[in-house]
Scaffold this active site. Structure first.
Site, PDB file in Angstrom:
ATOM      1  N   GLU A 156       0.644  -4.311  11.044  1.00 24.26           N
ATOM      2  CA  GLU A 156       0.376  -3.513   9.604  1.00 24.26           C
ATOM      3  C   GLU A 156      -0.069  -1.904   9.429  1.00 24.26           C
ATOM      4  O   GLU A 156      -0.600  -1.397  10.342  1.00 24.26           O
ATOM      5  CB  GLU A 156      -1.774  -3.831   9.232  1.00 24.26           C
ATOM      6  CG  GLU A 156      -1.937  -3.477   7.965  1.00 24.26           C
ATOM      7  CD  GLU A 156      -3.500  -3.993   7.180  1.00 24.26           C
ATOM      8  OE1 GLU A 156      -4.057  -4.125   9.066  1.00 24.26           O
ATOM      9  OE2 GLU A 156      -4.129  -4.118   6.676  1.00 24.26           O
ATOM     10  N   ASP A 193      -0.494  -4.611   3.080  1.00 19.16           N
ATOM     11  CA  ASP A 193      -2.107  -4.565   2.563  1.00 19.16           C
ATOM     12  C   ASP A 193      -1.949  -3.629   0.859  1.00 19.16           C
ATOM     13  O   ASP A 193      -1.267  -2.562   1.376  1.00 19.16           O
ATOM     14  CB  ASP A 193      -2.494  -3.773   3.308  1.00 19.16           C
ATOM     15  CG  ASP A 193      -4.408  -3.669   3.049  1.00 19.16           C
ATOM     16  OD1 ASP A 193      -4.495  -3.451   2.284  1.00 19.16           O
ATOM     17  OD2 ASP A 193      -5.047  -4.026   3.758  1.00 19.16           O
ATOM     18  N   HIS A 196      -3.326   0.070   0.949  1.00 20.29           N
ATOM     19  CA  HIS A 196      -2.533   1.212   1.968  1.00 20.29           C
ATOM     20  C   HIS A 196      -1.057   1.434   1.104  1.00 20.29           C
ATOM     21  O   HIS A 196      -0.735   2.038   0.713  1.00 20.29           O
ATOM     22  CB  HIS A 196      -2.377   0.491   3.412  1.00 20.29           C
ATOM     23  CG  HIS A 196      -3.571   0.420   4.252  1.00 20.29           C
ATOM     24  ND1 HIS A 196      -4.470   1.415   4.601  1.00 20.29           N
ATOM     25  CD2 HIS A 196      -4.446  -0.808   4.702  1.00 20.29           C
ATOM     26  CE1 HIS A 196      -5.504   0.844   4.782  1.00 20.29           C
ATOM     27  NE2 HIS A 196      -5.090  -0.391   5.091  1.00 20.29           N
ATOM     28  N   HIS A 219      -3.054  -8.564   2.920  1.00 26.10           N
ATOM     29  CA  HIS A 219      -4.303  -7.848   2.248  1.00 26.10           C
ATOM     30  C   HIS A 219      -4.262  -7.869   0.879  1.00 26.10           C
ATOM     31  O   HIS A 219      -3.573  -6.487   0.131  1.00 26.10           O
ATOM     32  CB  HIS A 219      -5.148  -7.240   2.754  1.00 26.10           C
ATOM     33  CG  HIS A 219      -5.253  -7.302   4.680  1.00 26.10           C
ATOM     34  ND1 HIS A 219      -5.448  -6.744   5.346  1.00 26.10           N
ATOM     35  CD2 HIS A 219      -5.715  -9.016   4.642  1.00 26.10           C
ATOM     36  CE1 HIS A 219      -6.002  -6.876   6.722  1.00 26.10           C
ATOM     37  NE2 HIS A 219      -5.986  -8.466   6.162  1.00 26.10           N
ATOM     38  N   ARG A 225     -10.387  -0.165  -3.664  1.00 26.15           N
ATOM     39  CA  ARG A 225     -11.378  -1.048  -2.356  1.00 26.15           C
ATOM     40  C   ARG A 225     -12.132  -1.440  -2.569  1.00 26.15           C
ATOM     41  O   ARG A 225     -12.637  -2.609  -2.209  1.00 26.15           O
ATOM     42  CB  ARG A 225     -10.997   0.018  -0.660  1.00 26.15           C
ATOM     43  CG  ARG A 225     -10.456  -1.255   0.222  1.00 26.15           C
ATOM     44  CD  ARG A 225     -10.592  -0.058   1.506  1.00 26.15           C
ATOM     45  NE  ARG A 225      -9.340  -1.479   1.783  1.00 26.15           N
ATOM     46  CZ  ARG A 225      -9.228  -1.649   3.494  1.00 26.15           C
ATOM     47  NH1 ARG A 225     -10.195  -0.758   4.318  1.00 26.15           N
ATOM     48  NH2 ARG A 225      -8.842  -1.919   3.916  1.00 26.15           N
ATOM     49  N   GLU A 254      -9.739  -8.561   1.634  1.00 25.80           N
ATOM     50  CA  GLU A 254     -10.382  -7.258   2.840  1.00 25.80           C
ATOM     51  C   GLU A 254     -10.917  -5.926   1.663  1.00 25.80           C
ATOM     52  O   GLU A 254     -10.298  -4.963   1.484  1.00 25.80           O
ATOM     53  CB  GLU A 254      -9.154  -6.881   3.940  1.00 25.80           C
ATOM     54  CG  GLU A 254      -9.823  -6.009   4.595  1.00 25.80           C
ATOM     55  CD  GLU A 254      -8.809  -5.416   5.326  1.00 25.80           C
ATOM     56  OE1 GLU A 254      -8.886  -5.596   6.931  1.00 25.80           O
ATOM     57  OE2 GLU A 254      -8.150  -5.272   4.444  1.00 25.80           O
TER      58      GLU A 254
HETATM   59  C1  LER Z   1      -8.174  -1.479   7.599  1.00 27.00           C
HETATM   60  O1  LER Z   1      -7.966  -0.037   6.918  1.00 27.00           O
HETATM   61  C2  LER Z   1      -7.117  -2.336   7.484  1.00 27.00           C
HETATM   62  O2  LER Z   1      -6.712  -2.475   6.510  1.00 27.00           O
HETATM   63  C3  LER Z   1      -7.304  -3.900   8.983  1.00 27.00           C
HETATM   64  O3  LER Z   1      -6.469  -4.326   8.014  1.00 27.00           O
HETATM   65  C4  LER Z   1      -7.062  -2.853   9.642  1.00 27.00           C
HETATM   66  O4  LER Z   1      -6.995  -3.252  10.826  1.00 27.00           O
HETATM   67 MN    MN Z   2      -5.659  -4.416   5.817  1.00 29.85          MN
END
Ligand code: LER
Ligand code: MN
Length: 282
Positions: A156, A193, A196, A219, A225, A254
């Site tokens: 990731e 994700d 990010h 994610h 977030r 997440e």
């Molecule tokens: C952390 O910011 C994240 O996105 C997790 O999935 C990392 O292990």
């Molecule tokens: Mn993540």
């Protein structure tokens, strides 16, 4: 689309997990809220009764799409990039314990935070980066040799405030293509994700459509977030490209438990399904 909620099986300092208490009741709540799965964030196999949890999940027809390993870094300071051999060995040993958990649940295992950081990084130093990538690669190869051939890992990319190693999907794919042979490659996928990607990717559509065959897990969290819909990330854009590319994996939420875990989970699912409905009529 299949949706999961991320739950930690024990207490953790990892803040962006909506559910952190009472795994059994979280699983029941996930079913009530009509999730398809529960992604488990785990520190060690000793923190949960794998057999009992699997039985409960099976009885409710819930899947565990992935096992998160971030707590090994956040709570215990272990990583694959660490220059200290002892820390790397400990990281691999604990990661292998999580591979056992992943195998029991027939889940993939995530390499996010556990990849680590380059300490005292002289920004732009290619040598330093090459050395760190070599250390990470060694740890992943060691882990892939462990357990059965069925276990698959997900690397990731995280944004620059979390790591100075893998920030984009392209970073991860180049690393995989350079370092792993075909048989290993089939067992190493990418986790995309949105939180990010929102910071690091030049274009979400481009990043996903260029690499859709390598993205095996997703994610979702909004720009702040919180649950999708509570910030300004364009979820229609990513859901639309995932649908177009016939993405078959899971989307796990997440995210921060705002205003509380249940309302965050309900809002996330409702918002994402509404977009899907708008796009597909289903
Ligand atoms: C952390 O910011 C994240 O996105 C997790 O999935 C990392 O292990
Ligand atoms: Mn993540």
């Amino acid at each position: 689309m299949k949706y999961a909620i991320v739950a930690s099986v024990s207490q953790t300092n990892f803040g962006e997990i909506a559910f952190k208490e009472g795994l059994e009741s979280t699983i029941h709540k996930a079913k009530e809220m009509r999730f398809d799965g529960v992604e488990l964030s785990v520190k060690s196999s000793g923190t949960l009764d794998v057999g009992k949890t699997k039985e409960l999940l099976d009885s409710l027809d819930l899947v565990v799409p992935a096992i998160g390993s971030g707590q090994l870094y956040i709570d215990e300071g272990l990583s694959f990039a660490d220059e200290d051999t002892k820390i790397r060995s400990k990281a691999v040993e604990k990661f292998k314990d999580l591979i056992d958990v992943a195998e029991a649940f027939d889940a993939r295992i995530i390499i996010g935070f556990i990849a680590g950081n380059m300490k005292n990084y002289n920004s732009g130093s290619l040598d330093q980066k090459k050395e760190a990538l070599k250390r990470i690669c060694g740890c992943i190869q060691d882990s892939l040799e462990y357990g059965s051939r069925s276990v698959k890992v997900l690397i990731e990319p995280l944004h620059r405030f979390n790591t100075n190693i893998f920030n984009t999907i392209h970073d991860v794919i180049s690393f995989i293509d350079l370092n792993f042979h075909d048989e290993e490659k089939a067992r190493v996928g990418v986790l995309a994700d949105t939180w990010h990607m929102n910071i690091e990717e030049a274009s979400i559509t481009q990043a996903v459509s260029d690499n859709y065959d390598r993205i095996k897990h997703v994610h979702f969290a909004d720009s702040n977030r919180r649950a999708p819909g509570m910030g300004h990330f364009d979820f229609q854009e990513i859901i639309s490209v995932l649908l177009k590319k016939r993405y078959e994996g899971f989307i796990s939420f997440e995210m921060l438990p705002f205003p509380d875990p249940i309302r965050a989970a309900q809002a996330a699912l409702k918002y994402s399904k509404a977009i899907e409905h708008r796009l597909t009529g289903r």
